[in-house]
Design a protein around this motif. Structure first.
Motif, PDB file in Angstrom:
ATOM      1  N   PRO A   1       3.867   3.224   7.608  1.00 15.10           N
ATOM      2  CA  PRO A   1       3.442   4.462   6.949  1.00 15.10           C
ATOM      3  C   PRO A   1       2.493   4.205   5.784  1.00 15.10           C
ATOM      4  O   PRO A   1       1.532   4.959   5.575  1.00 15.10           O
ATOM      5  N   TYR A   2       2.750   3.144   5.058  1.00 17.39           N
ATOM      6  CA  TYR A   2       1.872   2.854   3.930  1.00 17.39           C
ATOM      7  C   TYR A   2       0.469   2.500   4.403  1.00 17.39           C
ATOM      8  O   TYR A   2      -0.530   2.992   3.858  1.00 17.39           O
ATOM      9  N   LEU A   3       0.383   1.680   5.418  1.00 19.40           N
ATOM     10  CA  LEU A   3      -0.935   1.299   5.924  1.00 19.40           C
ATOM     11  C   LEU A   3      -1.678   2.512   6.470  1.00 19.40           C
ATOM     12  O   LEU A   3      -2.889   2.663   6.276  1.00 19.40           O
ATOM     13  N   SER A   4      -0.934   3.374   7.127  1.00 20.17           N
ATOM     14  CA  SER A   4      -1.534   4.613   7.621  1.00 20.17           C
ATOM     15  C   SER A   4      -2.143   5.411   6.479  1.00 20.17           C
ATOM     16  O   SER A   4      -3.248   5.954   6.589  1.00 20.17           O
ATOM     17  N   ARG A   5      -1.440   5.456   5.358  1.00 22.83           N
ATOM     18  CA  ARG A   5      -1.961   6.215   4.222  1.00 22.83           C
ATOM     19  C   ARG A   5      -3.210   5.556   3.624  1.00 22.83           C
ATOM     20  O   ARG A   5      -4.170   6.231   3.268  1.00 22.83           O
ATOM     21  N   ILE A   6      -3.178   4.227   3.547  1.00 20.76           N
ATOM     22  CA  ILE A   6      -4.346   3.533   3.027  1.00 20.76           C
ATOM     23  C   ILE A   6      -5.572   3.869   3.868  1.00 20.76           C
ATOM     24  O   ILE A   6      -6.659   4.169   3.333  1.00 20.76           O
ATOM     25  N   LEU A   7      -5.413   3.825   5.166  1.00 21.13           N
ATOM     26  CA  LEU A   7      -6.535   4.152   6.050  1.00 21.13           C
ATOM     27  C   LEU A   7      -7.088   5.542   5.737  1.00 21.13           C
ATOM     28  O   LEU A   7      -8.288   5.721   5.549  1.00 21.13           O
ATOM     29  N   LYS A   8      -6.199   6.514   5.655  1.00 23.88           N
ATOM     30  CA  LYS A   8      -6.626   7.877   5.328  1.00 23.88           C
ATOM     31  C   LYS A   8      -7.371   7.915   3.996  1.00 23.88           C
ATOM     32  O   LYS A   8      -8.412   8.558   3.869  1.00 23.88           O
ATOM     33  N   GLU A   9      -6.849   7.218   3.013  1.00 24.89           N
ATOM     34  CA  GLU A   9      -7.469   7.238   1.689  1.00 24.89           C
ATOM     35  C   GLU A   9      -8.878   6.672   1.725  1.00 24.89           C
ATOM     36  O   GLU A   9      -9.802   7.228   1.135  1.00 24.89           O
ATOM     37  N   VAL A  10      -9.022   5.552   2.403  1.00 22.04           N
ATOM     38  CA  VAL A  10     -10.348   4.940   2.468  1.00 22.04           C
ATOM     39  C   VAL A  10     -11.312   5.867   3.190  1.00 22.04           C
ATOM     40  O   VAL A  10     -12.443   6.085   2.746  1.00 22.04           O
TER      41      VAL A  10
ATOM     42  N   ASN B   1     -11.601  -0.649  -3.506  1.00 24.08           N
ATOM     43  CA  ASN B   1     -10.518  -1.623  -3.551  1.00 24.08           C
ATOM     44  C   ASN B   1     -10.688  -2.588  -2.383  1.00 24.08           C
ATOM     45  O   ASN B   1     -10.594  -2.205  -1.220  1.00 24.08           O
ATOM     46  N   LEU B   2     -10.944  -3.846  -2.727  1.00 21.72           N
ATOM     47  CA  LEU B   2     -11.236  -4.819  -1.678  1.00 21.72           C
ATOM     48  C   LEU B   2     -10.043  -5.052  -0.767  1.00 21.72           C
ATOM     49  O   LEU B   2     -10.203  -5.280   0.434  1.00 21.72           O
ATOM     50  N   GLN B   3      -8.849  -4.967  -1.313  1.00 28.18           N
ATOM     51  CA  GLN B   3      -7.677  -5.172  -0.466  1.00 28.18           C
ATOM     52  C   GLN B   3      -7.605  -4.128   0.630  1.00 28.18           C
ATOM     53  O   GLN B   3      -7.266  -4.431   1.782  1.00 28.18           O
ATOM     54  N   HIS B   4      -7.966  -2.902   0.290  1.00 25.93           N
ATOM     55  CA  HIS B   4      -7.929  -1.850   1.291  1.00 25.93           C
ATOM     56  C   HIS B   4      -8.915  -2.139   2.414  1.00 25.93           C
ATOM     57  O   HIS B   4      -8.636  -1.881   3.585  1.00 25.93           O
ATOM     58  N   LEU B   5     -10.068  -2.673   2.046  1.00 23.67           N
ATOM     59  CA  LEU B   5     -11.035  -3.015   3.082  1.00 23.67           C
ATOM     60  C   LEU B   5     -10.465  -4.091   4.012  1.00 23.67           C
ATOM     61  O   LEU B   5     -10.613  -4.009   5.236  1.00 23.67           O
ATOM     62  N   GLU B   6      -9.798  -5.079   3.420  1.00 24.26           N
ATOM     63  CA  GLU B   6      -9.162  -6.101   4.262  1.00 24.26           C
ATOM     64  C   GLU B   6      -8.158  -5.467   5.213  1.00 24.26           C
ATOM     65  O   GLU B   6      -8.049  -5.860   6.383  1.00 24.26           O
ATOM     66  N   TYR B   7      -7.426  -4.508   4.697  1.00 22.09           N
ATOM     67  CA  TYR B   7      -6.427  -3.848   5.542  1.00 22.09           C
ATOM     68  C   TYR B   7      -7.103  -3.201   6.754  1.00 22.09           C
ATOM     69  O   TYR B   7      -6.647  -3.350   7.878  1.00 22.09           O
ATOM     70  N   LEU B   8      -8.198  -2.497   6.523  1.00 26.30           N
ATOM     71  CA  LEU B   8      -8.860  -1.830   7.647  1.00 26.30           C
ATOM     72  C   LEU B   8      -9.358  -2.853   8.661  1.00 26.30           C
ATOM     73  O   LEU B   8      -9.309  -2.631   9.864  1.00 26.30           O
ATOM     74  N   ILE B   9      -9.854  -3.962   8.166  1.00 23.10           N
ATOM     75  CA  ILE B   9     -10.348  -4.976   9.080  1.00 23.10           C
ATOM     76  C   ILE B   9      -9.221  -5.523   9.940  1.00 23.10           C
ATOM     77  O   ILE B   9      -9.389  -5.756  11.148  1.00 23.10           O
ATOM     78  N   GLU B  10      -8.062  -5.685   9.341  1.00 24.58           N
ATOM     79  CA  GLU B  10      -6.924  -6.158  10.126  1.00 24.58           C
ATOM     80  C   GLU B  10      -6.517  -5.115  11.160  1.00 24.58           C
ATOM     81  O   GLU B  10      -6.113  -5.459  12.270  1.00 24.58           O
ATOM     82  N   ILE B  11      -6.651  -3.843  10.801  1.00 28.54           N
ATOM     83  CA  ILE B  11      -6.355  -2.798  11.784  1.00 28.54           C
ATOM     84  C   ILE B  11      -7.300  -2.921  12.966  1.00 28.54           C
ATOM     85  O   ILE B  11      -6.903  -2.829  14.128  1.00 28.54           O
ATOM     86  N   GLU B  12      -8.560  -3.168  12.672  1.00 30.21           N
ATOM     87  CA  GLU B  12      -9.513  -3.331  13.771  1.00 30.21           C
ATOM     88  C   GLU B  12      -9.134  -4.538  14.634  1.00 30.21           C
ATOM     89  O   GLU B  12      -9.116  -4.449  15.866  1.00 30.21           O
ATOM     90  N   ASN B  13      -8.834  -5.643  13.996  1.00 35.04           N
ATOM     91  CA  ASN B  13      -8.475  -6.848  14.748  1.00 35.04           C
ATOM     92  C   ASN B  13      -7.272  -6.607  15.658  1.00 35.04           C
ATOM     93  O   ASN B  13      -7.235  -7.098  16.783  1.00 35.04           O
ATOM     94  N   CYS B  14      -6.306  -5.850  15.147  1.00 40.86           N
ATOM     95  CA  CYS B  14      -5.082  -5.638  15.916  1.00 40.86           C
ATOM     96  C   CYS B  14      -5.193  -4.470  16.892  1.00 40.86           C
ATOM     97  O   CYS B  14      -4.416  -4.377  17.832  1.00 40.86           O
ATOM     98  N   GLY B  15      -6.131  -3.571  16.655  1.00 42.27           N
ATOM     99  CA  GLY B  15      -6.251  -2.394  17.502  1.00 42.27           C
ATOM    100  C   GLY B  15      -5.085  -1.426  17.333  1.00 42.27           C
ATOM    101  O   GLY B  15      -4.881  -0.552  18.164  1.00 42.27           O
TER     102      GLY B  15
END
Lengths: 138, 138
Positions: free
Chosen positions: B30-39, B2-16
């Motif tokens: 909480p939702y973003l945390s779950r996406i990270l775990k899923e990926v 899922n490309l959106q999930h990849l974008e999410y992780l990249i934003e996590i990296e950018n924000c630290g």
DNA sequence: GGATGTTACGCGACGCGTAATTATC
DNA sequence: GATAATTACGCGTCGCGTAACATCC
């Protein structure tokens, strides 16, 4: 932007027919027809002309499909690099709340050789959530 | 995949930080945390190490994020080429069965300048389906 | 009658929310 | 007490099915 949908369109092109592609993709023909419409609407493009004889790509459709193929190749490479080690193959089964399917499922899991495959099983009463399966093959 | 999930992780990296990224992405933490775990589970990789100070990419995580960035660039180019002409921007609104939100929505649509934007509006009683909006801006 | 395609509609899974909990400052 | 992360759980959307229809061989 759904990569699976792009794969679907490519299979339609390969087969020259929605019905045939649906069989190859293990989805129903009406559903695949809808996916095609959705993608065409999303990108504002007519990918295939519907004719009596079947279905053929338009010129812009051919361009679209070619570029989609490239993109899917890239995505495939990406996956191939990272999906090696874990959790790659997964089989999820849903069944009614009933012991027989459960027993059959467990027997099947035990009979399968030791490949990196993770199983989960759930029964279809609320809250409808898959649980990690405790059984590993082998 | 899922490309959106990849974008999410990249934003996590950018924000630290997951929380900060969640705010930027307009999703809950909480939702973003779950996406990270899923990926991470999908690819069998630990992308970030969770520490007291925050969150930092692992070595393989950095590789993962770099390659994800490349893939997203490719996908973005693909979209940019085809999404020009039609149906690109869309605004969908759901509301209770009640005239006031409906009136407000129509006023808003009428007040918006003539850009290629398609609206739809639905009321939240079954069968829960979006209908094409009859109003076009301008 | 058997291929093709489209439209209508319904069930159940999942996207994504909120509430509650834990841990660190 | 505030801020970051995870876990539990519920509502409404949508993925994808089946039924019914239209057209052409």
């Amino acid at each position: 932007m759904n990569l699976q949908h792009l794969e679907y369109l490519i299979e339609i092109e390969n087969c020259g027919s929605i019905s045939k592609a649906a069989r190859r993709l293990f989805v129903t023909q009406p559903y695949l027809s809808r996916i095609l419409k959705e993608v065409e609407s999303e990108y504002g493009i007519t990918v295939f002309t519907r004719e009596k004889t079947g279905i053929t790509p338009t010129d812009s459709g051919r361009l679209f499909l070619d570029m989609a193929r490239d993109l899917l190749d890239d995505a495939g490479n990406f996956q191939r690099i990272f999906r090696e080690r874990a959790d790659h193959y997964r089989l999820r089964v849903s069944a009614c709340t009933c012991s027989h399917p459960n027993d059959a499922f467990i027997r099947m899991v035990k009979s399968i050789p030791d490949i990196p495959l993770r199983f989960s099983y759930r029964e279809s009463s609320p809250p409808h959530r898959h649980r990690r399966c405790l059984f590993q093959p082998g």
